[in-house]
Design a protein around this motif. Sequence first.
Motif, short mmCIF file in Angstrom:
data_model
loop_
_atom_site.label_atom_id
_atom_site.label_comp_id
_atom_site.label_asym_id
_atom_site.label_seq_id
_atom_site.Cartn_x
_atom_site.Cartn_y
_atom_site.Cartn_z
N HIS A 29 0.84 -1.20 0.00
CA HIS A 29 0.00 0.00 0.00
C HIS A 29 0.88 1.25 0.00
N GLU A 30 1.90 1.25 0.82
CA GLU A 30 2.80 2.41 0.92
C GLU A 30 3.49 2.70 -0.41
N HIS A 31 4.03 1.68 -1.03
CA HIS A 31 4.86 1.91 -2.22
C HIS A 31 4.09 1.93 -3.53
N TYR A 32 3.08 1.11 -3.66
CA TYR A 32 2.42 0.99 -4.95
C TYR A 32 1.14 1.80 -5.04
N LEU A 33 0.28 1.68 -4.06
CA LEU A 33 -0.97 2.42 -4.12
C LEU A 33 -0.75 3.91 -3.88
N ARG A 34 0.20 4.25 -3.02
CA ARG A 34 0.48 5.65 -2.73
C ARG A 34 0.99 6.37 -3.98
N ASN A 35 1.73 5.67 -4.81
CA ASN A 35 2.32 6.27 -6.01
C ASN A 35 1.53 5.93 -7.27
N SER A 36 0.33 5.41 -7.09
CA SER A 36 -0.50 5.01 -8.22
C SER A 36 -1.10 6.24 -8.91
N PRO A 37 -1.32 6.16 -10.21
CA PRO A 37 -1.97 7.29 -10.89
C PRO A 37 -3.46 7.38 -10.58
N THR A 38 -4.02 6.37 -9.93
CA THR A 38 -5.43 6.42 -9.55
C THR A 38 -5.56 6.98 -8.14
N VAL A 39 -6.74 7.42 -7.80
CA VAL A 39 -7.00 8.00 -6.50
C VAL A 39 -7.63 6.93 -5.61
N GLU A 40 -7.09 6.78 -4.42
CA GLU A 40 -7.63 5.82 -3.48
C GLU A 40 -8.95 6.32 -2.92
N GLY A 41 -9.88 5.41 -2.70
CA GLY A 41 -11.15 5.77 -2.10
C GLY A 41 -12.26 6.08 -3.08
N VAL A 42 -11.96 5.96 -4.37
CA VAL A 42 -13.00 6.19 -5.38
C VAL A 42 -12.97 5.05 -6.39
N MET A 43 -14.06 4.91 -7.10
CA MET A 43 -14.17 3.88 -8.13
C MET A 43 -15.23 4.34 -9.13
N PHE A 44 -15.35 3.61 -10.22
CA PHE A 44 -16.38 3.91 -11.21
C PHE A 44 -17.56 2.97 -11.01
N ASP A 45 -18.78 3.50 -11.11
CA ASP A 45 -19.95 2.64 -11.07
C ASP A 45 -20.23 2.08 -12.46
N GLU A 46 -21.35 1.36 -12.61
CA GLU A 46 -21.69 0.70 -13.88
C GLU A 46 -21.86 1.69 -15.03
N GLN A 47 -22.23 2.93 -14.71
CA GLN A 47 -22.43 3.95 -15.75
C GLN A 47 -21.17 4.78 -16.01
N GLY A 48 -20.08 4.47 -15.32
CA GLY A 48 -18.83 5.20 -15.52
C GLY A 48 -18.70 6.45 -14.68
N ASN A 49 -19.59 6.60 -13.70
CA ASN A 49 -19.51 7.76 -12.81
C ASN A 49 -18.54 7.47 -11.66
N LEU A 50 -17.80 8.48 -11.26
CA LEU A 50 -16.86 8.35 -10.15
C LEU A 50 -17.65 8.41 -8.85
N ILE A 51 -17.49 7.38 -8.01
CA ILE A 51 -18.19 7.31 -6.73
C ILE A 51 -17.21 6.94 -5.63
N LYS A 52 -17.59 7.19 -4.36
CA LYS A 52 -16.76 6.82 -3.23
C LYS A 52 -16.77 5.30 -3.06
N ARG A 53 -15.61 4.77 -2.71
CA ARG A 53 -15.46 3.34 -2.41
C ARG A 53 -15.39 3.19 -0.90
N ASP A 54 -15.84 2.05 -0.40
CA ASP A 54 -15.70 1.78 1.03
C ASP A 54 -14.23 1.84 1.41
N ALA A 55 -13.94 2.28 2.63
CA ALA A 55 -12.56 2.41 3.10
C ALA A 55 -11.87 1.04 3.11
N PRO A 56 -10.58 1.00 2.74
CA PRO A 56 -9.82 -0.26 2.82
C PRO A 56 -9.64 -0.68 4.28
N PRO A 57 -9.35 -1.96 4.52
CA PRO A 57 -9.27 -2.46 5.90
C PRO A 57 -8.04 -2.01 6.64
N PHE A 58 -7.16 -1.21 6.06
CA PHE A 58 -5.95 -0.79 6.80
C PHE A 58 -5.82 0.68 6.88
#
Length: 102
Positions: free
Chosen positions: A73-102
């Motif tokens: 999480h520290e090295h890969y997700l932190r430096n990822s081009p995507t934003v943590e905590g969001v995802m796309f729904d079925e229609q392609g809209n950006l929505i909040k994702r449930d918090a990760p377990p850590f």
Amino acid sequence: MAKDFAKSFYNSSAWKKCRGSYVETKQGLCERCREPGNIVHHIEYLTPYNINNPDVTLNHENLELLCATCHQHEHYLRNSPTVEGVMFDEQGNLIKRDAPPF
């Protein structure tokens, strides 16, 4: 895997002693999720410019014991081009994702 400039440092007896004593102070538990930890992470990342500075490399205040998941999480997700905590729904809209377990 260690970068080329850091390989000799990570094989040094000074690092092995520092690493061992740090793991012992944390009772072997990841400092983020409390699962068993096995990776001693440098908070200030090692670079070719600070690799010979013991205030960075061997300082317990610059270390953190992590499990593989939290280290990833520290090295890969932190430096990822995507934003943590969001995802796309079925229609392609950006929505909040449930918090990760850590």
